[in-house]
Design an enzyme around this catalytic site. Structure first.
Site, PDB file in Angstrom:
ATOM      1  N   PHE A  22       0.865  -1.188   0.000  1.00 46.58           N
ATOM      2  CA  PHE A  22       0.000   0.000   0.000  1.00 46.58           C
ATOM      3  C   PHE A  22       0.904   1.242   0.000  1.00 46.58           C
ATOM      4  CE2 PHE A  22      -3.255   2.924   1.159  1.00 46.58           C
ATOM      5  CZ  PHE A  22      -4.476   2.305   0.959  1.00 46.58           C
ATOM      6  N   GLU A  58      -1.079  -5.350   8.100  1.00 47.69           N
ATOM      7  CA  GLU A  58      -0.607  -6.746   8.088  1.00 47.69           C
ATOM      8  C   GLU A  58       0.826  -6.894   8.617  1.00 47.69           C
ATOM      9  OE1 GLU A  58      -2.468  -5.474   5.428  1.00 47.69           O
ATOM     10  OE2 GLU A  58      -4.215  -6.650   6.061  1.00 47.69           O
ATOM     11  N   SER A  85      -5.197  10.020   2.377  1.00 44.50           N
ATOM     12  CA  SER A  85      -5.762   9.024   1.476  1.00 44.50           C
ATOM     13  C   SER A  85      -6.805   8.133   2.131  1.00 44.50           C
ATOM     14  CB  SER A  85      -4.645   8.186   0.858  1.00 44.50           C
ATOM     15  OG  SER A  85      -4.024   7.415   1.847  1.00 44.50           O
ATOM     16  N   HIS A  88      -9.368   5.558   7.333  1.00 48.11           N
ATOM     17  CA  HIS A  88      -8.829   4.479   8.175  1.00 48.11           C
ATOM     18  C   HIS A  88      -7.597   4.923   8.950  1.00 48.11           C
ATOM     19  CE1 HIS A  88     -11.300   1.865   5.924  1.00 48.11           C
ATOM     20  NE2 HIS A  88     -10.460   0.908   5.642  1.00 48.11           N
ATOM     21  N   ARG A 127      10.080  12.283   3.650  1.00 49.06           N
ATOM     22  CA  ARG A 127      10.740  11.333   4.566  1.00 49.06           C
ATOM     23  C   ARG A 127      11.167  10.041   3.875  1.00 49.06           C
ATOM     24  NH1 ARG A 127       7.348  14.612   6.723  1.00 49.06           N
ATOM     25  NH2 ARG A 127       7.325  15.259   8.906  1.00 49.06           N
TER      26      ARG A 127
HETATM   27  N1  INI Z   1      -2.452   0.634   4.486  1.00 43.54           N
HETATM   28  C1  INI Z   1      -1.312   1.329   4.502  1.00 43.54           C
HETATM   29  O1  INI Z   1      -0.227   0.732   4.558  1.00 43.54           O
HETATM   30  N2  INI Z   1      -1.328   2.690   4.439  1.00 43.54           N
HETATM   31  C2  INI Z   1      -2.499   3.372   4.362  1.00 43.54           C
HETATM   32  O2  INI Z   1      -2.445   4.635   4.301  1.00 43.54           O
HETATM   33  C3  INI Z   1      -3.709   2.652   4.343  1.00 43.54           C
HETATM   34  N3  INI Z   1      -4.945   3.333   4.222  1.00 43.54           N
HETATM   35  O3  INI Z   1      -4.906   4.500   3.893  1.00 43.54           O
HETATM   36  O4  INI Z   1      -6.014   2.768   4.388  1.00 43.54           O
HETATM   37  C4  INI Z   1      -3.668   1.256   4.425  1.00 43.54           C
HETATM   38  N4  INI Z   1      -4.806   0.533   4.412  1.00 43.54           N
HETATM   39  C5  INI Z   1      -4.823  -0.885   4.149  1.00 43.54           C
HETATM   40  C6  INI Z   1      -4.591  -1.705   5.407  1.00 43.54           C
HETATM   41  O5  INI Z   1      -3.245  -1.598   5.844  1.00 43.54           O
HETATM   42  C7  INI Z   1      -4.877  -3.193   5.153  1.00 43.54           C
HETATM   43  O6  INI Z   1      -3.984  -3.685   4.196  1.00 43.54           O
HETATM   44  C8  INI Z   1      -6.308  -3.453   4.645  1.00 43.54           C
HETATM   45  O7  INI Z   1      -7.249  -2.842   5.503  1.00 43.54           O
HETATM   46  C9  INI Z   1      -6.595  -4.974   4.592  1.00 43.54           C
HETATM   47  O8  INI Z   1      -6.462  -5.585   5.873  1.00 43.54           O
END
Ligand code: INI
Length: 156
Positions: A22, A58, A85, A88, A127
């Site tokens: 992600f 994860e 973004s 969550h 960063r």
């Molecule tokens: N995961 C990230 O690594 N960064 C984020 O900014 C992010 N946002 O924005 O939602 C994000 N969401 C996914 C999350 O980590 C899980 O992979 C997903 O919810 C499935 O379990």
């Protein structure tokens, strides 16, 4: 006075890296920084294991499995949670931080926190290898330092 400070020498150490896909535009830069640090400080190529996970959420579970395996001296976690973004943000940022701290304390294995938590993509870019350095490099450096500190403490 005796002072114990970890040396920044990674020769003979084994490292696992956990990187989230992600925001990969950012996390791949963090990975480059971390690998640059580990290689330049002496870690051998065969001593490095890379695991890619879907998102920052994860990371703690995989870090736990890697720490429990006994096959790595330290685990370097790399991710980018960007407020702009997602709604969550607060959940993901809080849980990944807590999870990584918990895994490190429970396993006794250094788990470096190379997760960016920023308000905007621009702050994350700063960063991840531009104005404000590379958080992946810094996390890898902290991992090396911690392995050396724990080694020194163990020998007392
Ligand atoms: N995961 C990230 O690594 N960064 C984020 O900014 C992010 N946002 O924005 O939602 C994000 N969401 C996914 C999350 O980590 C899980 O992979 C997903 O919810 C499935 O379990």
């Amino acid at each position: 006075m005796r002072t114990i400070e970890g040396k920044l020498i990674g020769e003979g150490m084994k490292f696992a890296l956990v990187v989230s896909r992600f925001n990969s535009f950012i996390t791949e830069r963090l990975l480059e920084g971390a690998l640059d640090c580990l290689r330049r400080k002496g870690a051998a190529e065969e001593a490095l294991t890379l695991v890619r996970v879907p998102g920052a959420w994860e990371i703690p579970l995989v870090a736990k499995r890697l720490a429990q395996s006994g096959a790595h001296d330290a685990v370097v976690c790399l991710g980018a949670v960007i407020r702009g973004s997602t709604p969550h943000f607060d959940y993901v940022a809080a849980e990944v931080s807590k999870g990584i701290a918990q895994v490190s304390l429970e396993s006794g294995v250094p788990i470096a926190f190379g997760i960016l938590t920023t308000d905007s993509l621009e702050q994350a870019i700063e960063r991840a290898g531009s104005k404000a350095g590379n958080k992946g490099f810094a996390a890898a450096e902290a991992a090396i330092e911690m392995v050396n500190i724990l080694k020194d403490l163990g020998q007392q």
